[in-house]
Design an enzyme around this catalytic site. Sequence first.
Site, PDB file in Angstrom:
ATOM      1  N   SER A  64       0.829  -1.207   0.000  1.00 27.00           N
ATOM      2  CA  SER A  64       0.000   0.000   0.000  1.00 27.00           C
ATOM      3  C   SER A  64       0.864   1.259   0.000  1.00 27.00           C
ATOM      4  CB  SER A  64      -0.911   0.021   1.230  1.00 27.00           C
ATOM      5  OG  SER A  64      -1.689  -1.146   1.308  1.00 27.00           O
TER       6      SER A  64
HETATM    7  N1  SAH Z   1      -0.539  -4.969   4.336  1.00 29.35           N
HETATM    8  C1  SAH Z   1       0.117  -5.221   3.075  1.00 29.35           C
HETATM    9  C2  SAH Z   1      -0.770  -4.805   1.903  1.00 29.35           C
HETATM   10  C3  SAH Z   1      -0.940  -5.940   0.995  1.00 29.35           C
HETATM   11  S1  SAH Z   1      -2.190  -5.819  -0.250  1.00 29.35           S
HETATM   12  C4  SAH Z   1       1.484  -4.568   3.009  1.00 29.35           C
HETATM   13  O1  SAH Z   1       1.805  -3.780   3.908  1.00 29.35           O
HETATM   14  O2  SAH Z   1       2.256  -4.865   2.096  1.00 29.35           O
HETATM   15  C5  SAH Z   1      -3.434  -6.883   0.431  1.00 29.35           C
HETATM   16  C6  SAH Z   1      -3.037  -8.284   0.764  1.00 29.35           C
HETATM   17  O3  SAH Z   1      -4.210  -8.965   1.228  1.00 29.35           O
HETATM   18  C7  SAH Z   1      -2.499  -9.108  -0.413  1.00 29.35           C
HETATM   19  O4  SAH Z   1      -1.244  -9.628  -0.068  1.00 29.35           O
HETATM   20  C8  SAH Z   1      -3.543 -10.214  -0.575  1.00 29.35           C
HETATM   21  O5  SAH Z   1      -3.000 -11.455  -1.006  1.00 29.35           O
HETATM   22  C9  SAH Z   1      -4.112 -10.313   0.835  1.00 29.35           C
HETATM   23  N2  SAH Z   1      -5.436 -10.942   0.935  1.00 29.35           N
HETATM   24  C10 SAH Z   1      -6.462 -10.880   0.055  1.00 29.35           C
HETATM   25  N3  SAH Z   1      -7.510 -11.586   0.497  1.00 29.35           N
HETATM   26  C11 SAH Z   1      -7.142 -12.130   1.706  1.00 29.35           C
HETATM   27  C12 SAH Z   1      -7.796 -12.964   2.660  1.00 29.35           C
HETATM   28  N4  SAH Z   1      -9.034 -13.420   2.484  1.00 29.35           N
HETATM   29  N5  SAH Z   1      -7.106 -13.312   3.772  1.00 29.35           N
HETATM   30  C13 SAH Z   1      -5.841 -12.863   3.985  1.00 29.35           C
HETATM   31  N6  SAH Z   1      -5.179 -12.078   3.110  1.00 29.35           N
HETATM   32  C14 SAH Z   1      -5.819 -11.707   1.990  1.00 29.35           C
END
Ligand code: SAH
Length: 213
Positions: A64
């Site tokens: 993000s």
């Molecule tokens: N917090 C992260 C942002 C990642 S983007 C950072 O700081 O880099 C969102 C993430 O949510 C992705 O890696 C995606 O694979 C994950 N995601 C999507 N659906 C999910 C679910 N049902 N359970 C856990 N993670 C999930």
Amino acid sequence: MQDLPYHKGERLKLVKQIQEKGIKDPAVLEAIAKVPRHLFFGNSIASHAYEDKAFPIASGQTISQPYTVAYQTELLDVKPGMKVLEIGTGSGYQAAVLMEMGANVYTIERIKQLFNEAKHRFAELGYRPKYQGYGDGYKGLPLYAPFDRIIVTAAAPYIPDALLEQLKPGGKLVIPVGKGKQRMKLIQKDEKGKLHETDHGLFRFVPLLKNKD
Ligand code: SAH
């Protein structure tokens, strides 16, 4: 790759930018100033790590935008020692920010590759989440519930009941809700267990998907 004085300087510039965009909480700004964001990136794009932008990580996911991380973290209102559940570990950057703020972090990721990469990254950088899991965030983490705070870092089509249930009285949930663009929602559970929802503007996230990869 290392964390050099140059990187620290780049981080301070980034902190200034997000401060100018309205982030005030000193604890959040201090955490952003500390976490070496370039070490959460692949080598080829690490030179962009201190731009206030979202960037691709593996498996079509994103890290993000720093402003968004700061905004969600400020809304979450984290204090040292709190139990915080994060849904969507991704690169691990948001989790690292929470750990720098003294939170006890529990984080879940549904993509195995990202789960593994974040695990190695945390170990290398000396970050110690209380729990790091490969699983479906729609279900929360019942084994370790309840939590003081829950943060969802992917776009949820609706607010999963499991997350509301796993929030302590007095707890807060920050979650982007919607398809396409999302409204940032803050849900507060009062001491009687009643829920109060407030709206905090438009954002854009990758979708929260069901089940494991
Ligand atoms: N917090 C992260 C942002 C990642 S983007 C950072 O700081 O880099 C969102 C993430 O949510 C992705 O890696 C995606 O694979 C994950 N995601 C999507 N659906 C999910 C679910 N049902 N359970 C856990 N993670 C999930």
